[in-house]
Design a protein around this motif. Structure first.
Motif, PDB file in Angstrom:
ATOM      1  N   ARG A   1      50.508  -5.681  16.445  1.00 39.63           N
ATOM      2  CA  ARG A   1      49.716  -6.646  17.219  1.00 39.63           C
ATOM      3  C   ARG A   1      49.422  -7.862  16.365  1.00 39.63           C
ATOM      4  O   ARG A   1      49.055  -7.738  15.197  1.00 39.63           O
ATOM      5  CB  ARG A   1      48.416  -6.001  17.690  1.00 39.63           C
TER       6      ARG A   1
ATOM      7  N   THR B   1      58.049  -9.247  23.332  1.00 43.73           N
ATOM      8  CA  THR B   1      56.840  -8.429  23.245  1.00 43.73           C
ATOM      9  C   THR B   1      56.741  -7.441  24.403  1.00 43.73           C
ATOM     10  O   THR B   1      57.301  -7.648  25.474  1.00 43.73           O
ATOM     11  CB  THR B   1      55.579  -9.320  23.241  1.00 43.73           C
TER      12      THR B   1
ATOM     13  N   TRP C   1      51.640  -9.661  26.216  1.00 41.68           N
ATOM     14  CA  TRP C   1      50.877 -10.692  25.517  1.00 41.68           C
ATOM     15  C   TRP C   1      49.843 -11.258  26.485  1.00 41.68           C
ATOM     16  O   TRP C   1      49.931 -11.058  27.687  1.00 41.68           O
ATOM     17  CB  TRP C   1      51.782 -11.786  24.953  1.00 41.68           C
TER      18      TRP C   1
ATOM     19  N   ALA D   1      49.613 -10.752  21.085  1.00 40.75           N
ATOM     20  CA  ALA D   1      50.893 -10.191  21.530  1.00 40.75           C
ATOM     21  C   ALA D   1      51.106  -8.868  20.815  1.00 40.75           C
ATOM     22  O   ALA D   1      50.647  -8.679  19.683  1.00 40.75           O
ATOM     23  CB  ALA D   1      52.038 -11.144  21.215  1.00 40.75           C
TER      24      ALA D   1
END
Length: 147
Positions: free
Chosen positions: A80, A111, A114, A127
């Motif tokens: 993250r 990702t 996000w 994200a």
């Protein structure tokens, strides 16, 4: 894109976190920190994470207002990134042109999810990338396009 916290809200242990003030930390140093945090997770995940972090940090530097902060977290199954700035405008996906427009498309594709959290004094663009995926989502798009 979502507007919630993602999986960081329910961390079940085993995480590693790094926070940096972007006024005193270069993009190069941030990229090195990402690579160091993800050294056990393989090249593709690390390369994708570096691209995503570089884009979010670059957007904050280009469009945001200080103070700027970046948090990097290795969670049990995800990586993250959170980038804070005091400008309340949301990043947006737009059509690419000579001035840009490709970065948030990459973030969207690379990702798992996000989003943006709006707080009283700042916003956080965050994200998350899956750590256990076999290949980059971009490779799937490129290889699948020729069929």
């Amino acid at each position: 894109m979502t507007t919630g916290q993602g999986s960081a809200g329910g961390d079940d242990g085993g995480s590693a976190d790094v926070t940096r003030d972007l006024a005193t930390t270069s993009n190069r140093e941030i990229r090195r920190l990402v690579a160091d945090l993800l050294h056990d997770h393989g090249g593709v995940v690390t390369e994708d994470a570096v691209l995503v972090v570089d884009e979010l940090v670059g957007n904050a530097r280009r469009h945001g207002t200080p103070p700027l902060r970046c948090r990097l977290s290795v969670l049990p199954r995800r990586f993250r990134v959170e980038v804070d700035d005091t400008d309340q405008h949301r990043p947006r996906i737009r059509s690419a042109d000579d001035t840009g427009g490709r970065g948030m498309v990459l973030v969207e594709r690379l990702t798992a999810e996000w989003g943006v959290l709006h707080r009283r004094t700042h916003k956080t663009v965050w994200a998350e990338l899956e750590l256990d995926r076999p290949t980059s989502p971009l490779l799937t798009v490129v290889h699948g396009a020729g069929r």
